[in-house]
Each structure stands twice: as structure tokens, then as C-alpha cells.
Design an enzyme around this catalytic site. Structure first.
Site, PDB file in Angstrom:
ATOM      1  N   HIS A 200       8.716 -11.250 -18.916  1.00 47.99           N
ATOM      2  CA  HIS A 200      10.381 -11.418 -18.800  1.00 47.99           C
ATOM      3  C   HIS A 200      11.213 -12.463 -17.775  1.00 47.99           C
ATOM      4  CE1 HIS A 200      11.070  -8.079 -15.992  1.00 47.99           C
ATOM      5  NE2 HIS A 200       9.832  -8.636 -15.943  1.00 47.99           N
ATOM      6  N   THR A 236      -6.113  -1.714 -26.105  1.00 45.24           N
ATOM      7  CA  THR A 236      -5.673  -2.919 -27.200  1.00 45.24           C
ATOM      8  C   THR A 236      -4.827  -3.788 -26.652  1.00 45.24           C
ATOM      9  OG1 THR A 236      -6.736  -1.472 -28.435  1.00 45.24           O
ATOM     10  CG2 THR A 236      -5.723  -2.424 -29.456  1.00 45.24           C
ATOM     11  N   CYS A 323      22.683   1.498  -1.623  1.00 41.99           N
ATOM     12  CA  CYS A 323      23.464   1.919  -2.686  1.00 41.99           C
ATOM     13  C   CYS A 323      22.896   1.842  -3.957  1.00 41.99           C
ATOM     14  CB  CYS A 323      25.069   2.528  -2.960  1.00 41.99           C
ATOM     15  SG  CYS A 323      25.863   3.695  -1.743  1.00 41.99           S
TER      16      CYS A 323
END
Lengths: 395, 146
Positions: A200, A236, A323
Site C-alpha cells: 500500500h 491461504t 500528541c
């Protein structure tokens, strides 16, 4: 919306979707099944393996499909550790600014009695082959150094490090998750034994990646089950995702020269524009850098509020502030290149792709300039800096 | 979404942001090293908080917490402002994520710190135990509910 967080993930390309959708809708057979539907899936799987091998200058039987970069990193490290252990070698060399997939796998190996040396990455975010050569000990079994850093985009001298490791007889792994599909990758020229990548990060789908392991290196299982991937990565096969990744990679490699030139020009335009903001500093080397990576620190502001206000302007970006991570400390990468905590909290990463335009870049520059100015206007830290009660770290 | 609509409203349009040049009390808490600092300025008339302004270096919830806290104490007696708890600030914001609760603690402490400064400047006798546990970055745990 302007999507400028391509190091986090990328939009799947048309080529990836075209490869995947028919396999999800019609070609859903299990690649281990004997009937035609299964064997067709097997063909797609093996074609994808050949495509990925070609893109890395590897052999198809050196390609193992995994669930992504983190799994590939973990399996490479555990394999090298098991191989080293057999020879009584329990020392591993890496760097301070690796991805957490590497650093946390190293933590696990340390608990198993391995010694780990983390090399300094200097202010420019680069390690040298000489540092690696000096750190190698008689009991070193593995060197693992990322090809390009995920936060600051610096590109390491992988071929030179590979040559050192080859000469000293030490296994070499590189996490190339941010590099593959963006800069040329050649496992033979680089002399790497293991390489990890993730689908990705170059406009392929999520949840799929690759571990390249040089022929002859028997992988240690981290998942147990059937005979898939020669028994080394059971489960798989996710044929649609694997084929989507292979299609995206093939396309990225075909367009690499043109895309690299174009994205590098956009990157440098963005760097020049943001550098005009007073007391801002580019993180990482300006030249040895991924085409799409821009990473700045700004004095006097905090990164999460910067991201939220950029989001209000339709700009997707990321930050190394504490943060945004939910932890106390800001990015380990920014600390590793010597940024003090207070400045590391005010970091912004913008990562570009070839679909962006100069006009997008100019919009980002204007938005960042405005938001940084606004946040400084309400910041007591910025006031102190301006009034000389606190010293600037970035001049 | 990470934050409630109310947090985002106070973050995007913070109330009472700025400086009071001739403030009667100024308090600053937090630490730049930890990524958040809040500074509160109080103008006090006859024991009432006549005006309040803040400056904050920090994340969205830190800015929103400061903004909400100033609204909650403006026009109130100093004694009442000292009673403001971080939980009340967080509740007024329709809640904060657990690891952001320390932002509301900072808001409560910033007010106390400014009041303490006011008491000391004016020589008003006060119970210093009220201000005993102010500030300090490393005492709060970003991961825990306060």
C-alpha cells in the site's frame, strides 16, 4: 481535498483495482485447489510473483508474500537470528531511527539474549558504510538498516553497506517499505539477503507485502500451517491483494523515471516555500531523500493542532508530535537526528505523489504558512522566543 | 472522530485567547518538552474575575480545554474559580479521549497558578496547600485516566 500523506498509505491505482476486482468477483478460487478455478488463481499468483521478482531484480523463488511490511520485517529478523544462533552469533546491528516493526522485533530478540547495537544517524539522517564496518563484531549475525526512512525520507547507502556485509560474511536485511516503487531497487546490486516491502505504499492494496529472501536462506516460520509459500508463510494466499500489489509495482517501476523527476520538482518547490517561514527547519538531508518526502519542524507550535487546522483546509498530513501518537515522547526519528523534544513536537510531514500539481503545492504552502502563523500567535512559547526569554533552536 | 464537536468548536474558535498586559495574576503550567504549555492571565476586581485571557502551546484538546476553562471562570468569584476541576472542564467539552485528560488537568492548574500569583502579588493570605501539586510534566501520565 489534497492528500499529502502518501508515506502513511496511498490511493490504490486503477491498475491495482483492475487487477483485483475480477479476482474478488469471479476468480475467487483457492490457489491450492486442483480444479480450474483454483489453478487459475494459482496462475495469477505465480504471475504476480514473477512481476515482483522482476521489479526487485530477484528470482521468483526468492519472493514470499506476507501480510505486509511489519510481518516481513519480523520474519527476516527472526530468521537471521535463528541462523546466527546456530553459529553462536548473537549480535545484531541496526539504527536508532528504524521503523518500530524493526525496533520492537529487536526488543523481543534482546529478551532472547541477543545483543543489539543501534547506530547513530547524525543530524542529516544518514548512516555510513564505515559506521557499519566498525560496528561489526565476530559474533554479528545480522545488519538491518532501512532503505529510506518513513518520517524524514533519507535514503541510506544500501549498496555500500551491502558490500561491507558481504565482505564480512554478515547477513543484511533492508526494510525498503518506503523505497520500493519510488526509487530503483536492485537486490543483486545491493547484495541484500533479505528485503521487506509493503503493497500500500506504492498505490497497491493494504494488508499485503513481500519478504525477499536470497536463495538458500531458509526462512524461520512465524506463522504455522499449510504448505503455502513453500511452508514458510502458511495461510491461504490473498490472491486479489497480491495481484493488485504486483500490478501497482509494475506500473510504478514503468513510470519511475518520469514520476521521480516530477515528484522531486514538486518536493523541492514545497521545501522552498515552507523554508520561508521563519524559524522552520527541514528534517533530514535535502538531497539523499525520497522524491515525495517533506518534513519540517517549526519553533513554538505543536504538531497535532497544526494537523487539525490543515485538515479543516482539506489537507491531509502527519506529524511526529507526541500528541499524535498517544505517547509522552515525540518521534524517535526526530530525536535520533538531534531535534530537542520541544521542537520535535512541532513537526509536519507532507508526502507527495505524482498525481499532485504545482497548484496543490502552492495551496499547501499558503495553508501551512497561515496555520503556523496563527498557532504561533496564541503560543506562549513563541512569545517567549520573540521576547528573548527562550532561545531559538532553529535560527 | 477523535474529538467531540464541542472540543473542535473551542479549538477552532478559542474564546478569550490573548494577553492581559496589566494582569493581576499570571500562571503558566506545563513544559515545552512534553508538548504543552498553558498561560493564564487574570484581571480581578473585588474578588471577581473581571477578565481572563490565555495562550496555549499544545494539541487541539489543550487549546480547547484552556478556552473552555476561561469561559467557566469569567465573571466568577476567585474562590469559585479555585474550585474548578479538570473533570468539570472535560465534561463541559462533552468529554476528552482518556489519554488527553491531562490537558484538562493543565487548564485547572493554570487557573490555580494564576490565582496563586495574584494572592502572592497582593499579599493576600491563603492556604498554600491549595497549590501544592501544581504543574510538572513528568507527574502526569498521558496514558491514564486522571
Amino acid at each position: 481535498m489534497i492528500y499529502a500523506d502518501n508515506a502513511a498509505t496511498t490511493r490504490p491505482s486503477r491498475a491495482a483495482l483492475d487487477a483485483m476486482l475480477p479476482l474478488l468477483e469471479e476468480g475467487y478460487g483457492n490457489a491450492s485447489s486442483l480444479y480450474t478455478l483454483g489453478q487459475k488463481a494459482r496462475e495469477h499468483l505465480e504471475n504476480a510473483r514473477a512481476q515482483v521478482a522482476k521489479a526487485l531484480n530477484a528470482q521468483p523463488n526468492e519472493i514470499y508474500f506476507t501480510s505486509g511490511g511489519s510481518e516481513a520485517d519480523t520474519q527476516a529478523l527472526f530468521t537471521a537470528a535463528r541462523l546466527g544462533e546456530k553459529q553462536g552469533k548473537k549480535h545484531i546491528i541496526s539504527t536508532k531511527f528504524e521503523h518500530h516493526a524493526i525496533l520492537h522485533a529487536l526488543d523481543a530478540l534482546e529478551k532472547q539474549g541477543f545483543a543489539v547495537t543501534l547506530l547513530d544517524v547524525h543530524e542529516n539522517g544518514l548512516v555510513t558504510a564505515e559506521q557499519v564496518a566498525q560496528a561489526i563484531r565476530p559474533d554479528t549475525c545480522l545488519v538491518t538498516i532501512m532503505t529510506a526512512n518513513n518520517e524524514i525520507g533519507t535514503i541510506q547507502p544500501i549498496a555500500a553497506i551491502g558490500a561491507v556485509c558481504k565482505e564480512k560474511g554478515v547477513l543484511f536485511h533492508t526494510d525498503a517499505v518506503q523505497a520500493v516503487g519510488h526509487i530503483p531497487v536492485d537486490v543483486k546490486a545491493w547484495q541484500v539477503d533479505f528485503l521487506s516491502l509493503s503493497g500500500h505504499k506504492f498505490h497497491g492494496p493494504k494488508g499485503v507485502g513481500v519478504l525477499f529472501a536470497r536463495r538458500g536462506l531458509v526462512l524461520a516460520n512465524i506463522i504455522f500451517g499449510g504448505a503455502q509459500e513453500r511452508g514458510r508463510r502458511p495461510g491461504t494466499e490473498n490472491v486479489p491483494a497480491i495481484c493488485g500489489m504486483a500490478a501497482a509495482l509494475t506500473e510504478a517501476v514503468e513510470h519511475m523515471d518520469a514520476d521521480r523527476a516530477r515528484v522531486t520538482a514538486l518536493r523541492d518547490r514545497l521545501i522552498a516555500g515552507i523554508a520561508k517561514i521563519p524559524h522552520s527547519g527541514l528534517n533530514g538531508d535535502a538531497v539523499q531523500r525520497l522524491p515525495g518526502n517533506v518534513n519540517f519542524c517549526f519553533e513554538g507550535i505543536e504538531g497535532e493542532s497544526l494537523l487539525l487546522l490543515l485538515d479543516d483546509k482539506g489537507i491531509c498530513a502527519s506529524s511526529g508530535s507526541a500528541c499524535t501518537s498517544g505517547s509522552l515522547d515525540p518521534s524517535h526519528v526526530l530525536l535520533a537526528i538531534g531535534r530537542p523534544h520541544e521542537v520535535a513536537h512541532g513537526s509536519l510531514r507532507l508526502t507527495l505523489d505524482a498525481s499532485m500539481t504545482e497548484s496543490d503545492i502552492d495551496t499547501i504552502i499558503a495553508a501551512v504558512t497561515e496555520v503556523v502563523g496563527y498557532l504561533r500567535g496564541i503560543s506562549p512559547v513563541w512569545r517567549d522566543l520573540q521576547e528573548g526569554k527562550r532561545s531559538y533552536v532553529i535560527q | 472522530m477523535l474529538y467531540s464537536e464541542k472540543v473542535m468548536d473551542h479549538f477552532r474558535n478559542p474564546r478569550n485567547v490573548g494577553v492581559i498586559e496589566d494582569a493581576d495574576g499570571v500562571g503558566e503550567v506545563g513544559n515545552a518538552k512534553c508538548g504543552d504549555i498553558m498561560k493564564m492571565y487574570l484581571k480581578i476586581k473585588d474578588g471577581i474575575i473581571d477578565d481572563v485571557k490565555f495562550e496555549t502551546f499544545g494539541c487541539g484538546s489543550a487549546i480547547a480545554s484552556s478556552s473552555m476553562a476561561t469561559e467557566m471562570i469569567k465573571g466568577k468569584p476567585v474562590s469559585e474559580a479555585l474550585q474548578l476541576s479538570n473533570k468539570a472542564v472535560a465534561e463541559a467539552l462533552d468529554g476528552l479521549p482518556a489519554y488527553k485528560m491531562h490537558c484538562s488537568v493543565l487548564a485547572e492548574q493554570a487557573i490555580k497558578s494564576a490565582v496563586q500569583d495574584y494572592y502572592e502579588k497582593k499579599g493576600i493570605p491563603h492556604d498554600s496547600a491549595l497549590f501544592a501539586d501544581l504543574e510538572c510534566c513528568h507527574d502526569h501520565d498521558h496514558g491514564a485516566e486522571e
